[in-house]
Design a protein around this motif. Structure first.
Motif, PDB file in Angstrom:
ATOM      1  N   TRP A  96       3.939  -4.174   2.958  1.00  0.00           N
ATOM      2  CA  TRP A  96       3.981  -3.008   3.279  1.00  0.00           C
ATOM      3  C   TRP A  96       3.387  -1.863   2.615  1.00  0.00           C
ATOM      4  O   TRP A  96       2.381  -1.003   3.008  1.00  0.00           O
ATOM      5  CB  TRP A  96       5.394  -2.385   3.594  1.00  0.00           C
ATOM      6  CG  TRP A  96       5.298  -1.157   4.091  1.00  0.00           C
ATOM      7  CD1 TRP A  96       6.021  -0.122   3.100  1.00  0.00           C
ATOM      8  CD2 TRP A  96       5.082  -0.430   5.359  1.00  0.00           C
ATOM      9  NE1 TRP A  96       5.759   1.040   3.952  1.00  0.00           N
ATOM     10  CE2 TRP A  96       5.390   0.721   5.176  1.00  0.00           C
ATOM     11  CE3 TRP A  96       4.637  -1.097   6.342  1.00  0.00           C
ATOM     12  CZ2 TRP A  96       5.307   1.579   6.263  1.00  0.00           C
ATOM     13  CZ3 TRP A  96       4.534  -0.112   7.466  1.00  0.00           C
ATOM     14  CH2 TRP A  96       4.553   0.918   7.431  1.00  0.00           C
ATOM     15  N   LYS A  97       3.276  -2.057   1.195  1.00  0.00           N
ATOM     16  CA  LYS A  97       2.617  -1.016   0.215  1.00  0.00           C
ATOM     17  C   LYS A  97       0.992  -1.181   0.519  1.00  0.00           C
ATOM     18  O   LYS A  97       0.299  -0.356   0.556  1.00  0.00           O
ATOM     19  CB  LYS A  97       2.950  -1.408  -1.160  1.00  0.00           C
ATOM     20  CG  LYS A  97       4.400  -1.024  -1.354  1.00  0.00           C
ATOM     21  CD  LYS A  97       4.923  -1.200  -2.794  1.00  0.00           C
ATOM     22  CE  LYS A  97       6.301  -0.691  -3.038  1.00  0.00           C
ATOM     23  NZ  LYS A  97       7.483  -1.486  -2.468  1.00  0.00           N
ATOM     24  N   ALA A  98       0.565  -2.371   0.702  1.00  0.00           N
ATOM     25  CA  ALA A  98      -0.725  -2.748   0.852  1.00  0.00           C
ATOM     26  C   ALA A  98      -1.377  -1.978   2.086  1.00  0.00           C
ATOM     27  O   ALA A  98      -2.338  -1.433   2.197  1.00  0.00           O
ATOM     28  CB  ALA A  98      -1.083  -4.250   0.613  1.00  0.00           C
ATOM     29  N   LEU A  99      -0.562  -2.264   3.145  1.00  0.00           N
ATOM     30  CA  LEU A  99      -0.980  -1.661   4.473  1.00  0.00           C
ATOM     31  C   LEU A  99      -0.746  -0.423   4.486  1.00  0.00           C
ATOM     32  O   LEU A  99      -1.468   0.418   5.000  1.00  0.00           O
ATOM     33  CB  LEU A  99       0.016  -2.280   5.650  1.00  0.00           C
ATOM     34  CG  LEU A  99      -0.020  -1.896   6.953  1.00  0.00           C
ATOM     35  CD1 LEU A  99      -1.416  -2.280   7.642  1.00  0.00           C
ATOM     36  CD2 LEU A  99       1.101  -2.273   8.073  1.00  0.00           C
ATOM     37  N   ARG A 100       0.133   0.519   3.867  1.00  0.00           N
ATOM     38  CA  ARG A 100       0.309   1.769   3.823  1.00  0.00           C
ATOM     39  C   ARG A 100      -1.057   2.121   2.971  1.00  0.00           C
ATOM     40  O   ARG A 100      -1.568   3.235   3.449  1.00  0.00           O
ATOM     41  CB  ARG A 100       1.502   2.113   2.818  1.00  0.00           C
ATOM     42  CG  ARG A 100       1.908   3.338   2.454  1.00  0.00           C
ATOM     43  CD  ARG A 100       3.185   3.455   1.673  1.00  0.00           C
ATOM     44  NE  ARG A 100       3.440   4.780   1.135  1.00  0.00           N
ATOM     45  CZ  ARG A 100       2.952   5.126   0.169  1.00  0.00           C
ATOM     46  NH1 ARG A 100       2.020   4.390  -0.918  1.00  0.00           N
ATOM     47  NH2 ARG A 100       3.042   6.327  -0.504  1.00  0.00           N
ATOM     48  N   ASP A 101      -1.226   1.786   1.638  1.00  0.00           N
ATOM     49  CA  ASP A 101      -2.342   2.190   0.931  1.00  0.00           C
ATOM     50  C   ASP A 101      -3.707   2.074   1.876  1.00  0.00           C
ATOM     51  O   ASP A 101      -4.684   3.008   1.556  1.00  0.00           O
ATOM     52  CB  ASP A 101      -2.426   1.318  -0.251  1.00  0.00           C
ATOM     53  CG  ASP A 101      -1.477   1.628  -1.384  1.00  0.00           C
ATOM     54  OD1 ASP A 101      -0.709   2.721  -0.958  1.00  0.00           O
ATOM     55  OD2 ASP A 101      -1.422   0.749  -1.916  1.00  0.00           O
ATOM     56  N   GLU A 102      -3.997   0.987   2.750  1.00  0.00           N
ATOM     57  CA  GLU A 102      -5.077   0.737   3.588  1.00  0.00           C
ATOM     58  C   GLU A 102      -5.097   1.824   4.570  1.00  0.00           C
ATOM     59  O   GLU A 102      -6.291   2.560   4.688  1.00  0.00           O
ATOM     60  CB  GLU A 102      -4.888  -0.711   4.327  1.00  0.00           C
ATOM     61  CG  GLU A 102      -6.313  -0.792   4.828  1.00  0.00           C
ATOM     62  CD  GLU A 102      -6.240  -2.453   5.199  1.00  0.00           C
ATOM     63  OE1 GLU A 102      -7.211  -2.847   6.070  1.00  0.00           O
ATOM     64  OE2 GLU A 102      -5.141  -3.151   4.987  1.00  0.00           O
ATOM     65  N   CYS A 103      -3.934   2.186   5.052  1.00  0.00           N
ATOM     66  CA  CYS A 103      -4.180   3.213   5.947  1.00  0.00           C
ATOM     67  C   CYS A 103      -4.486   4.551   5.584  1.00  0.00           C
ATOM     68  O   CYS A 103      -5.264   5.171   5.915  1.00  0.00           O
ATOM     69  CB  CYS A 103      -2.584   3.461   6.554  1.00  0.00           C
ATOM     70  SG  CYS A 103      -2.317   4.885   7.757  1.00  0.00           S
ATOM     71  N   PHE A 104      -4.123   4.986   4.317  1.00  0.00           N
ATOM     72  CA  PHE A 104      -4.458   6.218   3.489  1.00  0.00           C
ATOM     73  C   PHE A 104      -5.837   6.152   3.326  1.00  0.00           C
ATOM     74  O   PHE A 104      -6.519   7.171   3.510  1.00  0.00           O
ATOM     75  CB  PHE A 104      -3.465   6.464   2.223  1.00  0.00           C
ATOM     76  CG  PHE A 104      -1.813   6.578   2.489  1.00  0.00           C
ATOM     77  CD1 PHE A 104      -1.279   6.788   3.692  1.00  0.00           C
ATOM     78  CD2 PHE A 104      -1.245   6.191   1.415  1.00  0.00           C
ATOM     79  CE1 PHE A 104      -0.179   7.036   3.835  1.00  0.00           C
ATOM     80  CE2 PHE A 104       0.155   6.307   1.752  1.00  0.00           C
ATOM     81  CZ  PHE A 104       0.819   6.849   2.866  1.00  0.00           C
ATOM     82  N   GLU A 105      -6.238   5.174   2.995  1.00  0.00           N
ATOM     83  CA  GLU A 105      -7.773   4.964   2.516  1.00  0.00           C
ATOM     84  C   GLU A 105      -8.592   5.197   3.913  1.00  0.00           C
ATOM     85  O   GLU A 105      -9.732   5.802   3.510  1.00  0.00           O
ATOM     86  CB  GLU A 105      -7.858   3.673   1.592  1.00  0.00           C
ATOM     87  CG  GLU A 105      -9.161   3.671   0.991  1.00  0.00           C
ATOM     88  CD  GLU A 105      -9.638   2.274   0.222  1.00  0.00           C
ATOM     89  OE1 GLU A 105     -10.630   1.728   0.339  1.00  0.00           O
ATOM     90  OE2 GLU A 105      -8.457   2.151  -0.672  1.00  0.00           O
TER      91      GLU A 105
ATOM     92  N   ASP B 122      -8.036   6.593   6.333  1.00  0.00           N
ATOM     93  CA  ASP B 122      -7.878   8.140   6.712  1.00  0.00           C
ATOM     94  C   ASP B 122      -8.558   8.997   5.706  1.00  0.00           C
ATOM     95  O   ASP B 122      -8.548  10.338   5.923  1.00  0.00           O
ATOM     96  CB  ASP B 122      -6.573   8.457   7.199  1.00  0.00           C
ATOM     97  CG  ASP B 122      -5.903   7.645   8.452  1.00  0.00           C
ATOM     98  OD1 ASP B 122      -6.924   7.075   9.156  1.00  0.00           O
ATOM     99  OD2 ASP B 122      -4.796   7.707   8.556  1.00  0.00           O
ATOM    100  N   GLY B 123      -8.950   8.627   4.619  1.00  0.00           N
ATOM    101  CA  GLY B 123      -9.516   9.493   3.691  1.00  0.00           C
ATOM    102  C   GLY B 123      -8.451  10.303   2.879  1.00  0.00           C
ATOM    103  O   GLY B 123      -8.888  11.315   2.468  1.00  0.00           O
ATOM    104  N   TYR B 124      -7.093   9.900   2.742  1.00  0.00           N
ATOM    105  CA  TYR B 124      -6.110  10.635   2.242  1.00  0.00           C
ATOM    106  C   TYR B 124      -5.837  12.006   2.800  1.00  0.00           C
ATOM    107  O   TYR B 124      -5.672  12.886   2.036  1.00  0.00           O
ATOM    108  CB  TYR B 124      -6.201  10.894   0.694  1.00  0.00           C
ATOM    109  CG  TYR B 124      -6.416   9.492   0.114  1.00  0.00           C
ATOM    110  CD1 TYR B 124      -5.168   8.739  -0.220  1.00  0.00           C
ATOM    111  CD2 TYR B 124      -7.590   8.591  -0.071  1.00  0.00           C
ATOM    112  CE1 TYR B 124      -5.328   7.355  -0.633  1.00  0.00           C
ATOM    113  CE2 TYR B 124      -7.703   7.487  -0.662  1.00  0.00           C
ATOM    114  CZ  TYR B 124      -6.364   6.859  -0.850  1.00  0.00           C
ATOM    115  OH  TYR B 124      -6.579   5.605  -1.589  1.00  0.00           O
ATOM    116  N   MET B 125      -6.235  12.140   4.401  1.00  0.00           N
ATOM    117  CA  MET B 125      -6.198  13.276   5.060  1.00  0.00           C
ATOM    118  C   MET B 125      -5.143  13.100   5.954  1.00  0.00           C
ATOM    119  O   MET B 125      -5.017  11.933   6.623  1.00  0.00           O
ATOM    120  CB  MET B 125      -7.627  13.626   5.802  1.00  0.00           C
ATOM    121  CG  MET B 125      -7.651  15.109   6.539  1.00  0.00           C
ATOM    122  SD  MET B 125      -9.000  14.943   7.410  1.00  0.00           S
ATOM    123  CE  MET B 125     -10.279  15.153   6.156  1.00  0.00           C
TER     124      MET B 125
END
Length: 76
Positions: A19-28, A30-33
């Motif tokens: 989950w943490k990896a998926l979450r980080d992949e999502c943020f990345e 989306d460009g942390y936007m």
């Protein structure tokens, strides 16, 4: 339109490394936007939001997640 997104039912434990990896992949991706207010945030100020809820058959997959800031996530 989000109907083309891959949202198959898949549930990942929120405390897992996956989950943490998926979450980080999502943020990345989306460009942390935040995808609603279009402001940039640090990862600790973002939340992965399900486009189609897990209860409605949406899954914990990248295509079903967008990054939202805490304020926008509370609003939706």
């Amino acid at each position: 339109m989000i109907s083309h997104l891959k949202t198959e039912k898949k549930k990942i434990s929120r405390n897992s490394v996956a989950w943490k990896a998926l979450r980080d992949e999502c943020f990345e991706r989306d460009g942390y936007m935040c995808q609603l207010c279009y402001r940039f945030f640090s990862p600790d100020m973002l939340a992965p939001h399900h486009i189609k809820t897990v209860g409605s058959g949406g899954g914990d997959v990248l295509g079903n997640l967008i990054s939202l800031c805490a304020e926008c996530h509370t609003r939706v």
